[in-house]
Motif scaffolding. Structure first.
Motif, short mmCIF file in Angstrom:
data_model
loop_
_atom_site.label_atom_id
_atom_site.label_comp_id
_atom_site.label_asym_id
_atom_site.label_seq_id
_atom_site.Cartn_x
_atom_site.Cartn_y
_atom_site.Cartn_z
N LYS A 93 0.84 -1.20 0.00
CA LYS A 93 0.00 0.00 0.00
C LYS A 93 0.87 1.25 0.00
CE LYS A 93 -1.91 1.20 3.90
NZ LYS A 93 -2.83 1.13 5.07
N ILE A 94 1.92 1.24 0.83
CA ILE A 94 2.79 2.40 0.96
C ILE A 94 3.63 2.61 -0.31
CG2 ILE A 94 4.77 3.34 2.24
CD1 ILE A 94 3.51 1.89 4.73
N LYS A 95 4.16 1.49 -0.85
CA LYS A 95 5.09 1.64 -1.98
C LYS A 95 4.40 1.87 -3.31
CE LYS A 95 9.09 -0.64 0.02
NZ LYS A 95 9.32 -1.97 0.55
N ILE A 96 3.38 1.08 -3.62
CA ILE A 96 2.78 1.24 -4.96
C ILE A 96 1.29 1.49 -4.94
CG2 ILE A 96 4.52 -0.16 -6.18
CD1 ILE A 96 2.38 -2.44 -6.13
N GLY A 97 0.69 1.59 -3.73
CA GLY A 97 -0.75 1.80 -3.65
C GLY A 97 -1.15 3.11 -4.30
N CYS A 98 -2.26 3.10 -5.04
CA CYS A 98 -2.78 4.36 -5.56
C CYS A 98 -4.27 4.21 -5.84
CB CYS A 98 -2.02 4.81 -6.81
SG CYS A 98 -2.37 3.84 -8.25
N VAL A 99 -4.98 5.34 -5.83
CA VAL A 99 -6.43 5.29 -6.04
C VAL A 99 -6.84 6.16 -7.22
CG1 VAL A 99 -6.96 4.78 -3.63
CG2 VAL A 99 -6.81 7.15 -4.36
N PHE A 100 -5.85 6.73 -7.89
CA PHE A 100 -6.12 7.60 -9.03
C PHE A 100 -5.02 7.32 -10.04
CE2 PHE A 100 -6.62 11.71 -11.25
CZ PHE A 100 -8.00 11.81 -11.26
N PRO A 101 -5.37 7.25 -11.34
CA PRO A 101 -4.35 6.86 -12.32
C PRO A 101 -3.06 7.67 -12.19
CG PRO A 101 -6.49 7.07 -13.37
CD PRO A 101 -6.67 7.52 -11.95
N LYS A 102 -1.92 6.97 -12.16
CA LYS A 102 -0.63 7.65 -12.04
C LYS A 102 -0.10 8.00 -13.42
CE LYS A 102 1.52 6.07 -7.79
NZ LYS A 102 2.58 5.33 -7.16
N ASP A 103 0.78 9.00 -13.47
CA ASP A 103 1.40 9.35 -14.75
C ASP A 103 2.27 8.19 -15.21
OD1 ASP A 103 0.19 11.72 -14.24
OD2 ASP A 103 2.00 12.68 -13.44
N GLU A 104 2.99 7.60 -14.26
CA GLU A 104 3.84 6.48 -14.60
C GLU A 104 3.53 5.30 -13.71
OE1 GLU A 104 8.12 7.26 -14.71
OE2 GLU A 104 7.64 8.90 -16.09
N GLU A 105 3.32 4.15 -14.34
CA GLU A 105 2.97 2.98 -13.55
C GLU A 105 4.18 2.49 -12.76
OE1 GLU A 105 -0.09 -0.23 -14.53
OE2 GLU A 105 1.77 -0.99 -15.38
N GLU A 106 3.94 2.11 -11.52
CA GLU A 106 5.02 1.54 -10.71
C GLU A 106 4.70 0.09 -10.42
OE1 GLU A 106 5.62 3.86 -7.19
OE2 GLU A 106 5.50 5.73 -8.32
N SER A 107 5.75 -0.67 -10.09
CA SER A 107 5.49 -2.07 -9.76
C SER A 107 6.47 -2.53 -8.69
CB SER A 107 5.64 -2.94 -11.00
OG SER A 107 6.97 -2.88 -11.46
N MET A 108 6.14 -3.64 -8.05
CA MET A 108 7.06 -4.21 -7.07
C MET A 108 6.93 -5.72 -7.03
SD MET A 108 5.45 -3.23 -3.30
CE MET A 108 6.42 -4.27 -2.23
#
Length: 341
Positions: A207-222
């Motif tokens: 949740k802290i590292k890649i959590g998001c609730v609104f589309p991000k400009d750049e996708e992150e992954s882990m």
């Protein structure tokens, strides 16, 4: 060491923050207690106990004594408070007074339990203040003005949404959907989508590292490690921030709906104020990426995250310690005293 007379406590589901007058926040630890099941003895509290969650041998249990903003294990809460107060105040002749923060939707029985736990833990007197009011004060809002402000406080166990004017709560809602439920929805999602079983702490990490609730400009992954449900063996999968949006959809939707319903019940003059002043978000849960953008998009009201969102409630509780001296003995709840007389 000087005498500590008044202590403000943000008694949260996820963490406990302690504020001492003149010193600020002196303690911030997870609300976790580790005890020996056989003897009932308290072994560790706070950070030390948290490291044991999900990792303990049979006779040791690590528990979180608060669930969804209220006390679920009274004895443990009291013991935990006692330890934290001891850490902060040591042993002193005159017991300190406590101001403890509670969710706005709390029942009288639950209020009593918090006050009793405070007294049993070594307070001379215990008073309560509602979370959104404390959060607003901590976020630097002058709540004494006849001017409406909306605070959305998302903690570990509860999300508190309140419209505040003239120092009191005009309209509010408290739902038991917050950081913990977001973690739960990650655990469910990973099981459903990846056949992977993960623990609560891994979910929190995601949740802290890649959590998001609104589309991000750049996708992150882990990379996420857990146990494969099919083989029972360790397995690693890559999870993206877009997947997290899917996982969070339901709980986040509930929070947005609640904000909506509070706005619907708010007097029009105050709604006008709120659309000028914007919505202020506080609490650890508000730090999930894009939460402010989502609420702005869905309500049309500019939403911003308070500075130092995690400590807002504790700071507001601390600032309210000054009002303790003019409390009558009968009233327990600082934020409700105005509606009473």
């Amino acid at each position: 060491m000087s005498m500590i007379k008044d202590i403000g406590i943000d008694l949260g589901t996820a963490s406990v923050l302690v504020y001492v007058k003149g010193k600020g926040i002196v303690l911030n630890e997870p609300s976790v207690v580790a005890m020996d099941k056989n003897t009932g003895k308290l072994l560790k509290v706070g950070k030390d106990a948290q490291a044991m969650l999900g990792r303990t041998p049979g006779n040791i249990v690590a528990i979180r004594p608060l669930r969804e903003g209220v006390i679920s294990d009274y004895d443990m809460t009291e013991k935990m408070l006692k330890e934290f107060i001891k850490k902060v105040a040591g042993f002193q002749l005159i017991k300190p007074r406590l101001l403890i923060c509670v969710p706005s939707g709390i029942t009288e029985v639950e209020e009593r339990a918090v006050i009793d736990a405070g007294i049993q833990a070594g307070a001379r007197k215990a008073y309560l203040i509602e979370e959104p009011v404390a959060a607003a004060i901590g976020a630097g809002i002058d709540i004494t003005q006849p001017n409406g402000h909306m605070v959305v406080d998302i903690g570990g166990g509860t999300a508190d949404i309140a419209v505040i004017s003239l120092g009191g709560v005009v309209e509010s809602a408290s739902i038991k959907i917050a950081g913990d439920q977001l973690n739960e929805s990650i655990v469910k999602y990973m099981r459903r989508k990846h056949n992977l079983l993960i623990g609560e702490r891994t979910a929190e990490d995601m949740k802290i590292k890649i959590g998001c609730v609104f589309p991000k400009d750049e996708e992150e992954s882990m990379e996420v490690k857990g146990r494969c449900l099919l083989t029972g063996l360790p397995k690693e999968v890559t999870v993206t921030s877009t997947e997290m949006m899917d996982a969070f959809e339901e709980p986040v939707e509930r929070i947005v709906e609640t904000i909506h319903s509070v706005l619907e019940r708010t007097p029009p003059e105050l709604v006008a104020d709120i659309s000028d002043n914007g919505i202020t978000m506080t609490g650890g849960g508000s730090l999930v990426a894009g939460f402010d953008k989502l609420i702005t998009a869905r309500t049309g009201i500019h939403t911003h995250i308070a500075e130092d969102a995690v400590s807002c409630v504790a700071i507001g509780t601390g600032k309210s310690l000054d009002s303790l001296s003019n409390m009558q003995d009968g009233t327990m709840n600082l934020s409700r005293r105005r509606q009473m007389n």
